[in-house]
Scaffold this motif. Structure first.
Motif, short mmCIF file in Angstrom:
data_model
loop_
_atom_site.label_atom_id
_atom_site.label_comp_id
_atom_site.label_asym_id
_atom_site.label_seq_id
_atom_site.Cartn_x
_atom_site.Cartn_y
_atom_site.Cartn_z
N THR A 24 0.87 -1.18 0.00
CA THR A 24 0.00 0.00 0.00
C THR A 24 0.90 1.22 0.00
OG1 THR A 24 -0.09 0.14 2.40
CG2 THR A 24 -1.81 -1.15 1.35
N LEU A 25 0.52 2.19 -0.82
CA LEU A 25 1.29 3.43 -0.91
C LEU A 25 0.39 4.61 -0.58
CD1 LEU A 25 3.32 3.02 -4.22
CD2 LEU A 25 4.18 2.88 -1.89
N GLU A 26 0.91 5.52 0.23
CA GLU A 26 0.18 6.77 0.50
C GLU A 26 1.07 7.93 0.08
OE1 GLU A 26 -1.28 6.82 4.74
OE2 GLU A 26 -0.40 4.83 4.56
N PHE A 27 0.50 8.84 -0.69
CA PHE A 27 1.26 10.00 -1.16
C PHE A 27 0.70 11.26 -0.54
CE2 PHE A 27 2.02 6.85 -4.32
CZ PHE A 27 3.31 7.09 -4.74
N ASP A 28 1.59 12.07 0.01
CA ASP A 28 1.18 13.39 0.47
C ASP A 28 1.95 14.40 -0.37
OD1 ASP A 28 0.58 15.71 1.65
OD2 ASP A 28 1.09 15.10 3.70
N CYS A 29 1.27 14.97 -1.36
CA CYS A 29 1.94 15.86 -2.31
C CYS A 29 1.85 17.31 -1.86
CB CYS A 29 1.34 15.71 -3.70
SG CYS A 29 1.36 14.03 -4.30
N GLY A 30 2.40 17.62 -0.70
CA GLY A 30 2.46 19.02 -0.25
C GLY A 30 3.66 19.67 -0.94
N ASP A 31 4.32 20.63 -0.26
CA ASP A 31 5.49 21.27 -0.85
C ASP A 31 6.57 20.24 -1.14
OD1 ASP A 31 4.48 23.73 -1.06
OD2 ASP A 31 5.31 24.50 0.82
#
Ligand code: DC
Length: 218
Positions: A66-73
């Motif tokens: 499972t992959l979680e992406f947090d595309c903030g700065d």
């Protein structure tokens, strides 16, 4: 409602990531760093001590992860709940990713994970086969490249600035080796889509590249 997609493909070190992030920010669109998916899978394989040449073993890991992406700065990636951001950018991770990315079944399993990023108000997708395989119907396509020597120099500068040891000749060799792997693999090799805008950034500033890409859309 159709979701507009801009694909930015090209060889490693051409500046796709920086340009894609900047353009996504300017447009307020979502961002897919497809290389980070291959990189995450490579990290998972290394953690589980699965041989990178073992296609069946790598496919099993891809199906289970499972992959979680947090595309903030800054992009933050969690693999099975564990933050792997620090390992994501290592040269060794990129080289391992290029090995497992050659397996057709691995690419097939990762396809939907990439398509899932296509959400309103739009998507900037960065990789090798975004405009040819993953989003062939994308409205806007760019192929961003630079000479191997120029890409190696930029990478060298980045590493030195971060306080790492670096060897320009070695980096040039690794870039050429990665180009060869990416272009010569049978499935979804690095190639320019027929309808892509070709940009060679060797003698361009970053801002000029970003402007050219944004102008394509506006
Ligand atoms: O863009 P990157 O350096 O993070 O990509 C790492 C490797 O992942 C690259 O050498 C090949 C593979 N890759 C791929 O096969 N297809 C993509 N769309 C993106 C990356």
């Amino acid at each position: 409602m159709t979701v507009p997609v801009l694909t930015i493909d090209g060889p490693s070190g051409a500046g796709k990531g920086t340009v894609s992030r900047a353009v996504a920010k300017k447009l307020g669109w979502n961002y897919l760093d497809s290389g980070s998916i291959y990189r995450s899978l490579a990290i998972a394989a290394l953690k589980q001590h699965v041989d990178l040449e073992n296609e069946v073993g790598i496919v099993d890991i891809a199906l289970a992860m499972t992959l979680e992406f947090d595309c903030g700065d800054e992009l933050v990636v969690k693999l099975n709940g564990e933050d792997i951001t620090a390992q994501l950018g290592l040269e060794s991770t990129g080289n391992a990713a290029a090995i497992i990315a050659a397996f057709p079944e691995v690419r097939r399993v990762l396809l939907q994970k990439q398509k899932d990023f296509k959400l309103l108000p739009g998507l900037v997708a960065d990789g090798r086969d975004m405009g040819t395989v993953v989003f062939p119907d994308a409205e806007y396509k760019v192929f961003l490249t630079a000479s191997a020597v120029e890409r190696a120099k930029r990478r060298y500068k980045q590493l030195i600035e971060k306080g790492n040891d670096a060897n320009l000749a070695q980096i040039t060799n690794e870039i050429e080796e990665r180009d060869r792997r990416d272009m010569e693999r049978k499935t979804a090799p690095l190639a320019m889509a027929n309808d892509a805008l070709y940009i060679d950034s060797s003698d361009m500033t970053l801002d000029a590249v970003i402007e050219e890409v944004v102008n394509l859309i506006r």
